[in-house]
Motif scaffolding. Structure first.
Motif, short mmCIF file in Angstrom:
data_model
loop_
_atom_site.label_atom_id
_atom_site.label_comp_id
_atom_site.label_asym_id
_atom_site.label_seq_id
_atom_site.Cartn_x
_atom_site.Cartn_y
_atom_site.Cartn_z
N ARG A 140 -5.21 4.48 4.48
CA ARG A 140 -3.83 4.36 4.01
C ARG A 140 -2.86 4.05 5.14
NH1 ARG A 140 -6.09 8.77 1.50
NH2 ARG A 140 -6.21 8.71 -0.77
N HIS A 173 -2.97 -0.46 1.57
CA HIS A 173 -4.17 0.34 1.78
C HIS A 173 -5.31 -0.62 2.10
CE1 HIS A 173 -2.48 3.76 -0.96
NE2 HIS A 173 -1.82 3.65 0.18
N LYS A 197 -0.07 -1.81 -1.67
CA LYS A 197 0.45 -0.65 -0.93
C LYS A 197 0.01 -0.69 0.53
CE LYS A 197 0.49 2.38 -4.98
NZ LYS A 197 -0.04 3.66 -5.56
#
Length: 416
Positions: free
Chosen positions: A313, A288, A286
């Motif tokens: 994030r 992150h 993702k």
């Protein structure tokens, strides 16, 4: 900052399997490993030294780390390697469709009275290596090293390192009474002195290097990751007032330019020296950004050194730091994404007066709450340090330094 994360230690059934493999070279002390894996192919780079000479060796496995071939010497010029735990020979694998990956090793070697960065490549699975070449952009006076390496989506080998050519220039001109700018030499203040050092970034196919930041801690390892067109870097920075905290920067254009560095954790650790104890980074699917680093719990005393974790994030802000549970003073973390997509961290810690391995798996829920799953290290005995990790099909491969009666060897084990 995001809301405070709560760190929990969860009992785990995860464990190591089989006996660890030992890597060594007859008549030498083996140490300073790094490890990389792609499918069943595994490569471990390490140093092998006598009392007067040091070389870089590579051992490869084609069965996921169950067995290893006889180590091959990487450096063509015998005895020219000068590596250490915070600047080990760094191995990276460059994928080749339908074939064994190319193996690239980046290491430090003596350059007169200082150090330089060189690399060598094997196109036959680590059986032989070509001549070493200077890492582009690193050719200058002064020491450099504490490097980290990543391979991007295009197969480029990326290198991040600390560079002290500014110190060399200042020291040289100081002999004539002034700096190159005509200004007096900086005083012995740690913040001013650190201003002469930089963190640089480049690739092995480039012609120059890019300055990511200036004012860095002199001898703590860097850490580098790449995914898609993004490149992510962390290092120990010297902030105003001599605070040696962790800094982060990223590039969204394959390393052409980097963002202004930001502070990962507000440690405010004032220390006039260098702990030889840098951060580690991993980026998940993702995107992150996970960072783990050591710093004193009380912001002062090295004996309270512990590991902390934070995640970003968006690449612009990090959560508040969370302490990773440990049994003693912690050092030398390394992190990799496990097969389940969660970060796995390995480190060494002082327990009952000796260094031992420790490992954990990081899990972050949708609310940003982090928990830590204790993993059984592949060797729970005394005299183990400087672990390094790589993701493998069966779990996480760990290579580390194991103390023996006379010197040390490199051991490799698999943690499920």
């Amino acid at each position: 900052m995001f809301p405070v994360l709560v760190g929990l230690l969860i009992a785990s059934t995860a464990s190591a399997h089989a006996q660890p493999i030992t890597l060594s070279v007859a008549g030498r002390t083996a140490a300073n490993p790094t490890i990389a894996a792609e499918g069943q192919f595994v490569a471990v780079a390490f140093s092998a030294a006598t009392s007067s000479s040091m070389d870089v060796f590579l051992a490869t496995s084609r069965d996921g780390g169950r067995t290893f071939a006889t180590p091959t010497q990487v450096n063509v010029v015998a005895g020219d390697a000068r590596v250490s735990g915070e600047e080990p020979p760094y191995v990276a694998l460059v994928p080749r469709k339908g074939s064994t990956p190319d193996v690239v090793v980046v290491w430090t070697t003596r350059n007169g009275s200082t150090w330089k960065l060189v690399s060598a490549r094997s196109t036959n699975g680590g059986r032989t290596f070509g001549a070493s070449a200077n890492v582009p952009g690193s050719e200058a006076d002064g020491s450099r090293g504490w490097q980290s390496v990543a391979v991007d989506a295009n197969g480029r080998v990326l290198v991040l390192w600390l560079d002290h050519r500014g110190m060399a220039t200042a020291d040289s001109t100081h002999k004539h009474g002034a700096t190159a700018s005509g200004q007096p030499m900086p005083k012995a203040d740690p913040t001013e002195r650190a201003g002469l050092s930089k963190v640089l970034f480049g690739s092995l196919d480039s012609k120059s290097a890019l300055t990511v930041a200036q004012s860095v801690c002199y001898c703590c390892k860097t850490s580098l990751a790449a995914t898609g067109s993004n490149v992510y870097a962390v290092w120990r920075h010297v902030f105003p007032g001599g605070q040696r905290d962790i800094a982060f920067s990223m590039s969204s254009d394959r390393g052409r330019a980097f963002s202004t560095p930001i502070r990962v954790g507000d440690d405010q650790w004032k220390f006039d020296g260098c702990p030889d104890n840098g951060p580690t980074i991993a980026v998940d699917l993702k995107r992150h950004v996970h960072v783990v680093w050591p710093t004193p719990v009380d912001g002062k005393d090295l004996s309270t050194m512990a590991l902390f974790y934070a995640v970003s994030r968006d690449g612009r802000t990090f959560t508040e730091r969370v302490r990773i549970p440990s049994r003693g003073m912690t050092s030398h973390p390394r992190m990799v994404l496990g097969v389940d997509g969660n970060p796995v961290v390995a480190w060494d810690e002082v327990v009952s007066g000796t260094r031992r391995l420790a490992m954990t798996r990081v899990r972050v829920d949708a609310s940003g709450r982090a928990t830590f799953v204790d993993l059984q290290a592949p060797d729970t005995g005394a005299g183990q340090w400087y672990p390094t990790v790589a993701a493998a099909a069966g779990g996480t491969l760990v290579a580390w330094v194991r103390q023996v009666d006379k010197g040390s060897v490199v051991a490799v084990g698999l943690v499920k």
